[in-house]
Design a protein around this motif. Structure first.
Motif, PDB file in Angstrom:
ATOM      1  N   PHE A   1      64.037  46.105 -28.974  1.00  0.00           N
ATOM      2  CA  PHE A   1      63.073  46.807 -28.103  1.00  0.00           C
ATOM      3  C   PHE A   1      63.821  46.415 -26.757  1.00  0.00           C
ATOM      4  O   PHE A   1      63.884  44.862 -26.445  1.00  0.00           O
ATOM      5  CB  PHE A   1      61.776  46.231 -28.181  1.00  0.00           C
TER       6      PHE A   1
ATOM      7  N   GLY B   1      65.390  56.324 -19.306  1.00  0.00           N
ATOM      8  CA  GLY B   1      64.194  55.300 -19.536  1.00  0.00           C
ATOM      9  C   GLY B   1      63.486  56.031 -20.775  1.00  0.00           C
ATOM     10  O   GLY B   1      64.006  57.044 -21.364  1.00  0.00           O
TER      11      GLY B   1
ATOM     12  N   ASN C   1      61.264  47.457 -20.640  1.00  0.00           N
ATOM     13  CA  ASN C   1      60.346  48.572 -20.661  1.00  0.00           C
ATOM     14  C   ASN C   1      59.200  48.050 -20.921  1.00  0.00           C
ATOM     15  O   ASN C   1      58.116  48.357 -20.538  1.00  0.00           O
ATOM     16  CB  ASN C   1      60.968  49.457 -21.728  1.00  0.00           C
TER      17      ASN C   1
ATOM     18  N   HIS D   1      62.178  49.229 -40.869  1.00  0.00           N
ATOM     19  CA  HIS D   1      61.457  48.916 -39.581  1.00  0.00           C
ATOM     20  C   HIS D   1      60.210  49.513 -39.832  1.00  0.00           C
ATOM     21  O   HIS D   1      59.237  49.290 -39.242  1.00  0.00           O
ATOM     22  CB  HIS D   1      62.253  49.174 -38.649  1.00  0.00           C
ATOM     23  N   TYR D   2      59.982  50.632 -40.372  1.00  0.00           N
ATOM     24  CA  TYR D   2      58.808  51.398 -40.396  1.00  0.00           C
ATOM     25  C   TYR D   2      57.575  50.635 -40.730  1.00  0.00           C
ATOM     26  O   TYR D   2      56.492  50.769 -40.266  1.00  0.00           O
ATOM     27  CB  TYR D   2      58.857  52.764 -40.976  1.00  0.00           C
TER      28      TYR D   2
ATOM     29  N   ALA E   1      55.069  55.780 -23.996  1.00  0.00           N
ATOM     30  CA  ALA E   1      55.645  56.471 -24.896  1.00  0.00           C
ATOM     31  C   ALA E   1      55.373  56.631 -26.195  1.00  0.00           C
ATOM     32  O   ALA E   1      55.311  57.497 -26.923  1.00  0.00           O
ATOM     33  CB  ALA E   1      57.029  56.292 -24.672  1.00  0.00           C
TER      34      ALA E   1
ATOM     35  N   ILE F   1      63.494  61.331 -29.949  1.00  0.00           N
ATOM     36  CA  ILE F   1      63.099  60.211 -30.326  1.00  0.00           C
ATOM     37  C   ILE F   1      64.170  59.627 -31.494  1.00  0.00           C
ATOM     38  O   ILE F   1      64.826  58.664 -31.407  1.00  0.00           O
ATOM     39  CB  ILE F   1      61.783  59.953 -30.980  1.00  0.00           C
TER      40      ILE F   1
ATOM     41  N   VAL G   1      56.155  48.394 -38.254  1.00  0.00           N
ATOM     42  CA  VAL G   1      55.258  49.143 -37.293  1.00  0.00           C
ATOM     43  C   VAL G   1      54.081  49.492 -37.793  1.00  0.00           C
ATOM     44  O   VAL G   1      53.000  49.479 -37.026  1.00  0.00           O
ATOM     45  CB  VAL G   1      56.256  50.450 -36.738  1.00  0.00           C
TER      46      VAL G   1
ATOM     47  N   PHE H   1      60.511  61.106 -39.527  1.00  0.00           N
ATOM     48  CA  PHE H   1      61.486  60.260 -38.632  1.00  0.00           C
ATOM     49  C   PHE H   1      62.519  59.644 -39.570  1.00  0.00           C
ATOM     50  O   PHE H   1      63.585  59.823 -39.266  1.00  0.00           O
ATOM     51  CB  PHE H   1      60.626  58.894 -37.747  1.00  0.00           C
TER      52      PHE H   1
ATOM     53  N   GLN I   1      56.941  51.455 -22.607  1.00  0.00           N
ATOM     54  CA  GLN I   1      57.136  51.859 -24.051  1.00  0.00           C
ATOM     55  C   GLN I   1      55.998  51.879 -24.698  1.00  0.00           C
ATOM     56  O   GLN I   1      55.962  52.880 -25.436  1.00  0.00           O
ATOM     57  CB  GLN I   1      58.068  50.723 -24.575  1.00  0.00           C
TER      58      GLN I   1
ATOM     59  N   HIS J   1      66.502  56.226 -31.452  1.00  0.00           N
ATOM     60  CA  HIS J   1      66.405  55.429 -32.719  1.00  0.00           C
ATOM     61  C   HIS J   1      67.454  55.119 -33.405  1.00  0.00           C
ATOM     62  O   HIS J   1      67.951  54.063 -33.768  1.00  0.00           O
ATOM     63  CB  HIS J   1      65.254  55.810 -33.717  1.00  0.00           C
TER      64      HIS J   1
ATOM     65  N   SER K   1      53.340  59.720 -28.390  1.00  0.00           N
ATOM     66  CA  SER K   1      54.021  60.364 -29.665  1.00  0.00           C
ATOM     67  C   SER K   1      53.422  60.325 -30.902  1.00  0.00           C
ATOM     68  O   SER K   1      53.171  61.086 -31.567  1.00  0.00           O
ATOM     69  CB  SER K   1      55.330  60.030 -29.780  1.00  0.00           C
TER      70      SER K   1
ATOM     71  N   TYR L   1      50.232  57.954 -41.148  1.00  0.00           N
ATOM     72  CA  TYR L   1      51.506  57.208 -40.503  1.00  0.00           C
ATOM     73  C   TYR L   1      52.674  57.287 -41.498  1.00  0.00           C
ATOM     74  O   TYR L   1      53.751  57.489 -41.043  1.00  0.00           O
ATOM     75  CB  TYR L   1      51.094  55.842 -40.315  1.00  0.00           C
TER      76      TYR L   1
ATOM     77  N   ILE M   1      67.746  51.795 -35.649  1.00  0.00           N
ATOM     78  CA  ILE M   1      66.309  51.781 -36.258  1.00  0.00           C
ATOM     79  C   ILE M   1      66.259  51.936 -37.741  1.00  0.00           C
ATOM     80  O   ILE M   1      67.130  53.210 -37.965  1.00  0.00           O
ATOM     81  CB  ILE M   1      65.166  52.681 -35.573  1.00  0.00           C
TER      82      ILE M   1
ATOM     83  N   LEU N   1      69.737  53.198 -31.704  1.00  0.00           N
ATOM     84  CA  LEU N   1      69.541  51.680 -31.317  1.00  0.00           C
ATOM     85  C   LEU N   1      69.577  51.032 -32.778  1.00  0.00           C
ATOM     86  O   LEU N   1      69.389  49.902 -32.749  1.00  0.00           O
ATOM     87  CB  LEU N   1      67.899  51.491 -31.036  1.00  0.00           C
TER      88      LEU N   1
END
Ligand code: HEM
Length: 385
Positions: free
Chosen positions: A43, A378, A47, A94-95, A56, A81, A98, A133, A53, A85, A60, A126, A90, A88
């Motif tokens: 991360f 950004g 930001n 990782h989900y 953002a 997005i 989060v 995603f 962040q 991701h 979303s 979620y 991702i 980066l």
């Protein structure tokens, strides 16, 4: 499949969560970084400091929740997005991290108002959102790997470092494994991973590839930020420490700010270093398409690519208009009006204030939203156009 009851709970509580959205996501990040400090490697800590962040992410998640029975409608945003991701690195694992921390933060902030039933409904929702995603991102990983590409990061050699002016330098990068570079769409960015001296974690930043694809080199063009400015952690590291012959870890090109292929006239409007994606698009254009280039920059000393832009426009028969804000002021509606044609596709990229001024001007001049393309350097979704 979510039950109707779950859908109803999520949709009816989404506005309440949205109201507390920034609080929840701030708690969420604090909690997540305490439990999983290794994620600070991924991360952008600048930001975080600026609170962008959390905004953002909150925006979303609630947009997705409000459309939980019609996730198709938010797919364009998911794609935007997902490109970030994927760039980066991702991954599916990782989900749940989060998810767990987000739900705990919702509980913390809402207290008793967050009943078990509500939390369970959000956990299910979620899961559904995360699956969308993960699926879109897996497709992007596969695309990145196709045609001799690669999945996560790979080492590149800096074969040339070129000072464009006092503040801006270009870095030319080729893969250390000697393989040819797979094609990318001009306007896309690559992501650089560095560990700057004195920093505990790695930092990742996106930089547009600032020229048309050529099969073997990526060029990025980087502006130095004020000393110790959190925004400059990676850019200033590149300026001060990275020399020809050094190695940088790079992920494959990503992003959706690219040239339409419909043949409509093109108007580029660039502010400051926002010229990089637009120059890459211009550089890739062939004769036959109408093109104008409007550039706003503080002064001649800080301008980049002017000769290259002029040469390319001469070749294409295009028009160039430059305004130096130090002496001539900012771009006005009247300036833009001269370059907008029937069906112009408008590309805007520059600092936040520039975009905030320019996008409404384009609308006032009658350019429909589907032909206003913009990129904000950004967290894009914290930017309200
Ligand atoms: C960026 C949403 C899951 C890591 C973003 C952005 C949004 C977002 C809106 C800003 C995009 C932009 O720059 O325009 C979401 C949603 C998720 C999710 C809705 C779950 C469904 C994750 C996961 C990770 C992650 C699982 C990894 C642990 C990041 C990072 C950024 C980002 C590192 C870049 C911004 C920064 O470094 O501050 N995400 N995200 N996201 N996301 Fe996610």
């Amino acid at each position: 499949m979510l039950s109707q009851k779950t859908i109803d709970i999520v949709k009816s509580t989404a506005p309440v969560l949205e109201k507390h959205g920034v609080d929840i996501t701030k708690h969420f990040y604090k909690r997540m970084f305490t439990n999983h400090p290794e994620l600070k490697n991924v991360f952008n800590q600048s930001n975080q400091r600026e609170g962008r962040q959390p905004q953002a992410l909150a925006a979303s998640v609630y947009a997705a929740a409000a459309n939980i029975d019609n996730l198709e409608s938010i797919l364009p945003v998911v794609h935007l997005i997902a490109h970030k991701h994927r760039a980066l690195g991702i991954l599916p694992e990782h989900y749940p991290i989060v998810g767990e921390n987000l739900l705990a933060a919702i509980k913390e902030v809402l207290g008793d108002a967050a009943t078990d039933e509500i939390i369970e409904a959000w956990a299910e929702a979620y899961g559904v959102i995360a699956d969308v995603f993960i699926q879109v991102e897996e497709e992007l990983y596969q695309q990145a790997e196709a045609n001799g590409g690669w999945r996560l990061f790979k080492p590149f050699k800096v074969v040339k470092k070129e000072q464009e002016n006092d503040l801006i330098a270009s870095f030319y990068l080729t893969p250390e494994d000697g393989k040819a570079l797979p094609p990318y769409r001009p306007g896309q960015y690559i992501t650089v991973k560095v560990k700057a001296p004195g920093e505990e974690y790695t930092a990742l930043r996106h930089y547009t590839v600032s020229q048309a694809p050529n099969g073997n080199v990526y060029r990025i063009t980087v502006k130095r930020e004020a000393e110790n400015h959190p925004k400059g952690v990676v850019s200033n590291y590149l300026h001060d420490h990275v020399q020809e012959g050094d190695t940088l870890e790079i992920s494959a090109p990503a992003g959706l700010f690219t040239l339409t292929e419909n043949g409509n006239p093109v108007l580029f409007v660039a502010g400051g270093i926002g010229v990089t994606p637009q120059y890459a698009m211009l550089d890739s254009m062939e004769k036959g398409r109408d093109v104008s280039f409007v550039q706003s920059v503080r002064n001649e000393k800080l301008a980049v690519f002017q000769e290259r832009i002029q040469n390319k426009l001469n070749e294409l028969g295009g028009t160039y208009f430059v305004k130096y804000s130090d002496t001539d002021g900012y771009i006005t509606k009247e300036d833009l009006d001269r370059f907008i044609k029937d069906h112009s596709e408008v590309y805007i990229c520059g600092p936040e204030k520039f975009m905030e001024a320019l996008i409404p001007m384009m609308r006032e001049l009658g350019v429909p939203d589907e032909r206003i393309h913009f990129e904000f350097f950004g967290p894009g979704l914290s930017f309200k156009a």
